[in-house]
Scaffold this motif. Structure first.
Motif, mmCIF file in Angstrom:
data_model
loop_
_atom_site.group_PDB
_atom_site.id
_atom_site.type_symbol
_atom_site.label_atom_id
_atom_site.label_comp_id
_atom_site.label_asym_id
_atom_site.label_seq_id
_atom_site.Cartn_x
_atom_site.Cartn_y
_atom_site.Cartn_z
ATOM 1 N N PHE A 1 -4.605 8.934 -12.080
ATOM 2 C CA PHE A 1 -3.243 8.683 -11.318
ATOM 3 C C PHE A 1 -2.522 7.654 -12.156
ATOM 4 O O PHE A 1 -1.205 7.793 -12.212
ATOM 5 N N TRP A 2 -3.156 6.656 -12.814
ATOM 6 C CA TRP A 2 -2.413 5.626 -13.612
ATOM 7 C C TRP A 2 -1.672 6.404 -14.624
ATOM 8 O O TRP A 2 -0.434 5.948 -15.109
ATOM 9 N N PHE A 3 -2.560 7.138 -15.588
ATOM 10 C CA PHE A 3 -1.860 7.764 -16.709
ATOM 11 C C PHE A 3 -1.011 8.974 -16.447
ATOM 12 O O PHE A 3 0.003 9.120 -17.146
ATOM 13 N N LYS A 4 -1.382 9.710 -15.460
ATOM 14 C CA LYS A 4 -0.580 10.790 -14.992
ATOM 15 C C LYS A 4 0.518 10.763 -14.331
ATOM 16 O O LYS A 4 1.734 11.478 -14.228
ATOM 17 N N SER A 5 0.438 9.401 -13.642
ATOM 18 C CA SER A 5 1.764 9.320 -12.682
ATOM 19 C C SER A 5 2.412 7.996 -12.746
ATOM 20 O O SER A 5 3.299 7.784 -13.302
ATOM 21 N N ARG A 6 1.612 6.890 -12.558
ATOM 22 C CA ARG A 6 2.192 5.682 -12.450
ATOM 23 C C ARG A 6 2.702 5.195 -13.646
ATOM 24 O O ARG A 6 3.881 4.422 -13.522
ATOM 25 N N LEU A 7 2.439 5.426 -14.837
ATOM 26 C CA LEU A 7 2.953 4.718 -16.152
ATOM 27 C C LEU A 7 4.167 5.368 -16.290
ATOM 28 O O LEU A 7 5.158 4.703 -16.826
ATOM 29 N N ALA B 1 0.739 -1.309 0.156
ATOM 30 C CA ALA B 1 0.049 0.239 -0.082
ATOM 31 C C ALA B 1 1.021 1.152 0.082
ATOM 32 O O ALA B 1 0.545 2.506 -0.728
ATOM 33 N N ALA B 2 2.088 1.106 0.760
ATOM 34 C CA ALA B 2 2.943 2.446 0.789
ATOM 35 C C ALA B 2 3.322 2.566 -0.467
ATOM 36 O O ALA B 2 3.667 3.741 -1.039
ATOM 37 N N HIS B 3 3.880 1.774 -1.165
ATOM 38 C CA HIS B 3 4.264 1.846 -2.743
ATOM 39 C C HIS B 3 3.355 2.247 -3.602
ATOM 40 O O HIS B 3 3.575 2.990 -4.445
ATOM 41 N N ALA B 4 2.331 1.714 -3.496
ATOM 42 C CA ALA B 4 1.238 2.033 -4.381
ATOM 43 C C ALA B 4 0.967 3.647 -4.350
ATOM 44 O O ALA B 4 0.574 4.446 -5.195
ATOM 45 N N LEU B 5 0.935 4.077 -2.867
ATOM 46 C CA LEU B 5 0.578 5.476 -2.573
ATOM 47 C C LEU B 5 1.769 6.231 -3.305
ATOM 48 O O LEU B 5 1.541 7.398 -3.839
ATOM 49 N N TYR B 6 3.045 5.873 -3.225
ATOM 50 C CA TYR B 6 4.197 6.594 -3.915
ATOM 51 C C TYR B 6 3.952 6.814 -5.357
ATOM 52 O O TYR B 6 4.197 7.684 -5.968
ATOM 53 N N LEU B 7 3.468 5.719 -5.933
ATOM 54 C CA LEU B 7 3.339 5.585 -7.472
ATOM 55 C C LEU B 7 2.121 6.729 -7.824
ATOM 56 O O LEU B 7 1.976 7.146 -8.947
ATOM 57 N N MET B 8 1.280 6.735 -6.982
ATOM 58 C CA MET B 8 0.026 7.652 -7.194
ATOM 59 C C MET B 8 0.740 9.384 -7.331
ATOM 60 O O MET B 8 -0.043 9.987 -8.034
ATOM 61 N N ILE B 9 1.698 9.520 -6.425
ATOM 62 C CA ILE B 9 2.092 10.934 -6.509
ATOM 63 C C ILE B 9 3.526 10.849 -7.199
ATOM 64 O O ILE B 9 4.232 12.135 -7.108
ATOM 65 N N TYR B 10 3.906 10.002 -7.877
ATOM 66 C CA TYR B 10 5.267 9.825 -8.386
ATOM 67 C C TYR B 10 5.508 11.096 -9.366
ATOM 68 O O TYR B 10 6.734 11.818 -9.264
#
Length: 425
Positions: free
Chosen positions: A192-198, A16-25
């Motif tokens: 969040f997926w297209f704007k940050s994580r990808l 969950a912590a890593h997923a949160l980081y990817l949201m704001i990458y």
């Protein structure tokens, strides 16, 4: 029992912590945010494009999508548009032909329908069929309900020419955030997926591509042998195959140029769509493409991404247990506190989603009020359970060997007005 709960709590906390980081990458990494943007200067059109629109029972939306693609701000002789349908989909073929006739009357003869009468009847087979008719430098994939931005071909031409990349993934954004109780969460997942994580995945060379608004050099796709027709997420599979070849993928996201789509219109349709995605990830994980990644970091990132549906299925069992541990059952205080950590991180996800809601609506000239946040708060836990149910359903289908394609309906809830055909010539 307590040891198992403790271990699962630790694993879910890290995840969950890593997923949160990817949201704001991209917000946290200024250079990543800068790299994600559309180039300010455009080069002269050099590349030609074949846009493939796979369609299945899309009578309601296919005409507007064809009109959008045909009205692109790019030289018409450099754009070929192929609508691909199964022969039994008479309604979609008929609606597409009507729009094509209008375009030809307006002087635009670069749109055709490709019909196949063999199986399997699914998106990757349609893509492979259309690929045989593609004649241009770059193959672009769009879904049948997409609202394609007029400048997109010009943008991708600039990126491919100036940066010498063979694959470009542009942004896709669901728009109807207030249609129902789950649509806000679904819209923000895309945001969040297209704007940050990808962008994180692209930088680290292990990317599961989106299913549309993705551009490939045709020579690369032909070298790969096309799309895997047995895979329910052919986009994720081909993205990892591209990564295995060492090809760089350029991800671009600009709120002004996203391809607009809609959330599934019913909860049942949403669950079926999410089930298909989860099962496709499970298929790709079992296929083992991730094992061919050049280094361990890429292998782990690919494996971690593909294995996430299993975590999501587990979460549906874990969350109620964590709540019981914290408020009802008599367990040691450290165990209760540890089991609460993933729940707290989900709360952090919720707060970040609220921030994302205002970022999204502000970027697109929409308005979200306090009532939307209240609805999100009420629907947050049920939404997590729906996602877990879809993941568990995918696991059950995978174990039973059920691989049929469950179609997502589209009603055009994201549409703005289609361009006038008189202005398309």
């Amino acid at each position: 029992m307590l040891t198992g709960v403790t271990l699962i709590s630790l694993l879910l906390t890290v995840q969950a912590a890593h997923a949160l980081y990817l949201m704001i990458y991209t917000w946290d990494q200024p250079e990543a945010d800068a790299h994600a943007r559309v180039p300010d200067q455009r080069v002269t059109p050099q590349l030609s494009f074949t846009a493939i629109l796979p369609a299945r029972h899309e009578e309601e939306v296919i005409q507007a999508t064809i009109a959008r693609a045909a009205s692109a701000d790019y030289p018409p002789h450099l754009v070929q548009i192929l609508v691909v349908c199964s022969a039994d989909d008479v309604g979609t073929i008929e609606q597409a032909q009507i729009q094509i006739s209008r375009l030809r009357a307006a002087g635009r003869g670069n749109v055709d329908v490709v019909v196949f009468d063999d199986g399997p009847i699914n998106k990757p087979h349609g893509l492979n069929t259309a690929l045989r008719y593609a004649t241009n430098d770059v193959v672009a994939i769009f879904d049948a309900e997409d609202e394609v931005q007029p400048e997109l071909f010009d943008i991708v031409n600039t990126i491919m020419v100036t940066e010498q990349v063979s694959v470009v993934q542009s942004g896709v954004q669901l728009m109807n955030f207030d249609s129902n109780w789950y649509s806000t969460f679904n819209v923000l997942e895309y945001f969040f997926w297209f704007k940050s994580r990808l962008h994180y995945h692209a930088k680290n060379g292990a990317i599961t591509l989106g299913g549309n608004t993705v551009f490939f050099q045709r020579e690369l796709i032909e070298r790969l042998g096309g799309w895997d027709e047995t895979n329910l997420t052919e986009d994720a599979d081909i993205g990892l195959r591209v990564s295995c070849m060492g090809e760089k993928v350029r991800v671009v996201y600009d709120d002004r140029y996203v391809t607009k789509e809609e959330t599934p219109p019913t909860l049942q349709s949403f669950i079926k769509q999410r089930t298909r995605w989860c099962q496709g990830f499970m298929q790709t994980l079992g296929k083992g493409t991730w094992k061919q990644m050049p280094n361990r970091r890429q292998k782990f990132l690919a494996w971690y991404t593909l294995a996430f549906p299993h975590v999501q299925a587990m979460l549906g069992i874990y969350l109620p247990v964590a709540l019981l541990n914290a408020f009802v059952l008599s367990v040691p205080v450290p165990v209760a506190m540890l089991s609460w950590l993933p729940v707290l991180l989900l709360g952090a996800h919720f707060m970040m989603s609220v921030v994302g809601l205002y970022e999204f609506t502000g970027a697109h000239g929409l308005k979200a009020g306090p009532s939307t946040v209240v609805k999100m708060a009420i629907g947050w836990f049920p939404y997590q359970m729906v996602l877990s149910y879809a993941a568990a359903r995918a696991l059950w289908r995978q174990m039973r060997g059920a691989t049929n394609w469950e179609k997502t309906a589209h009603v055009g809830a994201h549409r703005t007005e289609a361009p006038e055909l008189s202005n398309v010539g």
